[in-house]
Design a protein around this motif. Structure first.
Motif, PDB file in Angstrom:
ATOM      1  N   GLY A  77      -0.406  10.575 -18.324  1.00 54.73           N
ATOM      2  CA  GLY A  77      -0.769  11.795 -17.632  1.00 54.73           C
ATOM      3  C   GLY A  77      -1.507  11.554 -16.331  1.00 54.73           C
ATOM      4  O   GLY A  77      -1.653  12.447 -15.517  1.00 54.73           O
ATOM      5  N   SER A  78      -1.970  10.343 -16.101  1.00 56.31           N
ATOM      6  CA  SER A  78      -2.715  10.064 -14.876  1.00 56.31           C
ATOM      7  C   SER A  78      -1.871   9.376 -13.813  1.00 56.31           C
ATOM      8  O   SER A  78      -2.241   9.314 -12.663  1.00 56.31           O
ATOM      9  CB  SER A  78      -3.905   9.140 -15.192  1.00 56.31           C
ATOM     10  OG  SER A  78      -3.434   7.862 -15.592  1.00 56.31           O
ATOM     11  N   GLY A  79      -0.714   8.851 -14.218  1.00 60.82           N
ATOM     12  CA  GLY A  79       0.118   8.110 -13.285  1.00 60.82           C
ATOM     13  C   GLY A  79      -0.337   6.676 -13.088  1.00 60.82           C
ATOM     14  O   GLY A  79       0.285   5.927 -12.362  1.00 60.82           O
ATOM     15  N   LEU A  80      -1.434   6.283 -13.727  1.00 59.03           N
ATOM     16  CA  LEU A  80      -1.969   4.944 -13.511  1.00 59.03           C
ATOM     17  C   LEU A  80      -1.065   3.870 -14.093  1.00 59.03           C
ATOM     18  O   LEU A  80      -0.943   2.783 -13.530  1.00 59.03           O
ATOM     19  CB  LEU A  80      -3.378   4.839 -14.114  1.00 59.03           C
ATOM     20  CG  LEU A  80      -4.440   5.711 -13.436  1.00 59.03           C
ATOM     21  CD1 LEU A  80      -5.769   5.563 -14.169  1.00 59.03           C
ATOM     22  CD2 LEU A  80      -4.600   5.338 -11.962  1.00 59.03           C
ATOM     23  N   SER A  81      -0.418   4.145 -15.229  1.00 57.21           N
ATOM     24  CA  SER A  81       0.468   3.145 -15.804  1.00 57.21           C
ATOM     25  C   SER A  81       1.666   2.907 -14.903  1.00 57.21           C
ATOM     26  O   SER A  81       2.113   1.775 -14.725  1.00 57.21           O
ATOM     27  CB  SER A  81       0.939   3.577 -17.195  1.00 57.21           C
ATOM     28  OG  SER A  81       1.620   4.824 -17.121  1.00 57.21           O
ATOM     29  N   ASP A  82       2.199   3.996 -14.305  1.00 57.72           N
ATOM     30  CA  ASP A  82       3.305   3.844 -13.369  1.00 57.72           C
ATOM     31  C   ASP A  82       2.860   3.054 -12.148  1.00 57.72           C
ATOM     32  O   ASP A  82       3.562   2.177 -11.666  1.00 57.72           O
ATOM     33  CB  ASP A  82       3.812   5.219 -12.915  1.00 57.72           C
ATOM     34  CG  ASP A  82       4.573   5.957 -14.015  1.00 57.72           C
ATOM     35  OD1 ASP A  82       4.847   5.330 -15.045  1.00 57.72           O
ATOM     36  OD2 ASP A  82       4.874   7.139 -13.815  1.00 57.72           O
ATOM     37  N   SER A  95       0.824  -1.205   0.000  1.00 52.17           N
ATOM     38  CA  SER A  95       0.000   0.000   0.000  1.00 52.17           C
ATOM     39  C   SER A  95       0.856   1.252   0.000  1.00 52.17           C
ATOM     40  O   SER A  95       0.584   2.218  -0.723  1.00 52.17           O
ATOM     41  CB  SER A  95      -0.916  -0.014   1.219  1.00 52.17           C
ATOM     42  OG  SER A  95      -1.659   1.191   1.307  1.00 52.17           O
ATOM     43  N   GLN A  96       1.937   1.232   0.786  1.00 58.86           N
ATOM     44  CA  GLN A  96       2.804   2.401   0.863  1.00 58.86           C
ATOM     45  C   GLN A  96       3.539   2.627  -0.453  1.00 58.86           C
ATOM     46  O   GLN A  96       3.726   3.773  -0.888  1.00 58.86           O
ATOM     47  CB  GLN A  96       3.816   2.222   1.985  1.00 58.86           C
ATOM     48  CG  GLN A  96       4.558   3.492   2.354  1.00 58.86           C
ATOM     49  CD  GLN A  96       3.607   4.586   2.801  1.00 58.86           C
ATOM     50  OE1 GLN A  96       2.850   4.413   3.742  1.00 58.86           O
ATOM     51  NE2 GLN A  96       3.612   5.704   2.116  1.00 58.86           N
ATOM     52  N   ALA A  97       3.954   1.556  -1.106  1.00 61.53           N
ATOM     53  CA  ALA A  97       4.651   1.686  -2.379  1.00 61.53           C
ATOM     54  C   ALA A  97       3.762   2.341  -3.425  1.00 61.53           C
ATOM     55  O   ALA A  97       4.205   3.191  -4.207  1.00 61.53           O
ATOM     56  CB  ALA A  97       5.109   0.315  -2.873  1.00 61.53           C
ATOM     57  N   GLN A  98       2.507   1.959  -3.443  1.00 61.37           N
ATOM     58  CA  GLN A  98       1.568   2.555  -4.388  1.00 61.37           C
ATOM     59  C   GLN A  98       1.394   4.042  -4.112  1.00 61.37           C
ATOM     60  O   GLN A  98       1.345   4.864  -5.033  1.00 61.37           O
ATOM     61  CB  GLN A  98       0.228   1.827  -4.311  1.00 61.37           C
ATOM     62  CG  GLN A  98       0.291   0.403  -4.818  1.00 61.37           C
ATOM     63  CD  GLN A  98      -1.020  -0.338  -4.613  1.00 61.37           C
ATOM     64  OE1 GLN A  98      -1.858   0.074  -3.811  1.00 61.37           O
ATOM     65  NE2 GLN A  98      -1.188  -1.442  -5.320  1.00 61.37           N
ATOM     66  N   SER A  99       1.344   4.386  -2.830  1.00 62.09           N
ATOM     67  CA  SER A  99       1.185   5.790  -2.458  1.00 62.09           C
ATOM     68  C   SER A  99       2.383   6.617  -2.902  1.00 62.09           C
ATOM     69  O   SER A  99       2.238   7.713  -3.456  1.00 62.09           O
ATOM     70  CB  SER A  99       0.999   5.906  -0.940  1.00 62.09           C
ATOM     71  OG  SER A  99       0.956   7.257  -0.535  1.00 62.09           O
ATOM     72  N   VAL A 148       2.414   7.241  -6.679  1.00 60.07           N
ATOM     73  CA  VAL A 148       1.504   8.291  -7.105  1.00 60.07           C
ATOM     74  C   VAL A 148       2.111   9.662  -6.861  1.00 60.07           C
ATOM     75  O   VAL A 148       2.008  10.580  -7.686  1.00 60.07           O
ATOM     76  CB  VAL A 148       0.149   8.160  -6.371  1.00 60.07           C
ATOM     77  CG1 VAL A 148      -0.721   9.395  -6.611  1.00 60.07           C
ATOM     78  CG2 VAL A 148      -0.582   6.915  -6.843  1.00 60.07           C
ATOM     79  N   GLU A 149       2.762   9.812  -5.709  1.00 56.56           N
ATOM     80  CA  GLU A 149       3.311  11.111  -5.327  1.00 56.56           C
ATOM     81  C   GLU A 149       4.628  11.425  -6.024  1.00 56.56           C
ATOM     82  O   GLU A 149       4.974  12.597  -6.199  1.00 56.56           O
ATOM     83  CB  GLU A 149       3.518  11.154  -3.808  1.00 56.56           C
ATOM     84  CG  GLU A 149       2.241  11.072  -3.001  1.00 56.56           C
ATOM     85  CD  GLU A 149       1.328  12.253  -3.245  1.00 56.56           C
ATOM     86  OE1 GLU A 149       1.849  13.361  -3.496  1.00 56.56           O
ATOM     87  OE2 GLU A 149       0.087  12.075  -3.198  1.00 56.56           O
TER      88      GLU A 149
END
Length: 227
Positions: A196-201, A170-174, A177-178
């Motif tokens: 542009g949304s960061g979703l692929s990353d 969970s922390q890695a995903q956060s 995103v940041e």
């Protein structure tokens, strides 16, 4: 943040994140040394803490070589890492050891995989910093010895280890995103583009962490715990 002319923002993020993680690990191990049940164990854990402090200095020096203020490089990761530690506050000395082995271990596997996508000097530094130097064996031995004395501890510690992994994911995903620059290192391997949304990353980071389960299972087995 002021960076050198050739500093890769993703590499700076990786080094800053790892530097703050190593600094925190030093303090936690120093606390563990105080709580250790014997003088010999206190000395052994104090030695592990000293190693973490040396690793922090290596990362700090490398950031300065790149023309980066180490404090600025670490600053974005203070809040997320502190939050992770607050959510996973150990309730005993053994839980603290398991956290060091499991939590730091799976995070270290992630750092290594990200570093593989960076320049050779960064890869070598990260490998040096993350070298276990007997720490894993020492912690596993301490946990196994405790389980021999009280086998009922195994169930509780196994549940604790699973919670640590979930919190780490969970922390890695956060963080991804940041810090898109850091996540971009992962997408180099994944071959994905930024939309542009960061979703692929985020998806690439999630897949990378999912690939670390084998190492996690081995760590649990080494301590005598169930997956």
């Amino acid at each position: 943040m002021t960076t050198g002319p050739s500093a890769d923002p993703g590499v700076i993020d990786l080094l800053g994140l790892l530097a703050y993680a190593e600094l925190g690990s030093f303090f936690r191990l120093a606390d563990d040394a105080v709580l250790a049940p014997s003088l010999r164990t206190k000395g052994d854990i104090a030695g592990l803490a000293a190693t973490e402090q040396r690793h922090y200095r290596l990362l700090r020096d490398r950031l300065e070589e790149l023309g980066v203020d180490p404090e600025e490089a670490m600053a974005p990761f203070v809040t997320p890492l502190d939050a992770w530690h607050e959510r996973t506050e150990p309730q005993s000395w053994l839980e603290s050891l398991v956290k060091t082995y499991v939590g730091d271990g799976i995070a270290g596997d992630f750092y290594r995989k990200v570093a593989e996508l960076a320049d050779s000097e960064t890869r070598e530094l990260v490998e040096d910093v993350l070298a276990e130097n007997g720490r894993a064996e020492f912690i596993a031995e301490q946990v196994r010895a405790a389980l021999e004395l009280d086998p009922k501890l195994a169930g509780r510690l196994s549940l604790w280890a699973r919670r640590l992994v979930g919190e780490a994911l969970s922390q890695a995903q956060s963080v991804a995103v940041e810090r898109p620059e850091l996540a971009a290192l992962v997408t180099r391997e994944a071959g994905t583009g930024k939309d542009g949304s960061g979703l692929s990353d985020l998806a690439a980071v999630s897949r990378m962490f999912a690939s670390l389960t084998e190492g996690h299972a081995k760590r649990l087995s080494a301590m005598g715990l169930a997956d």
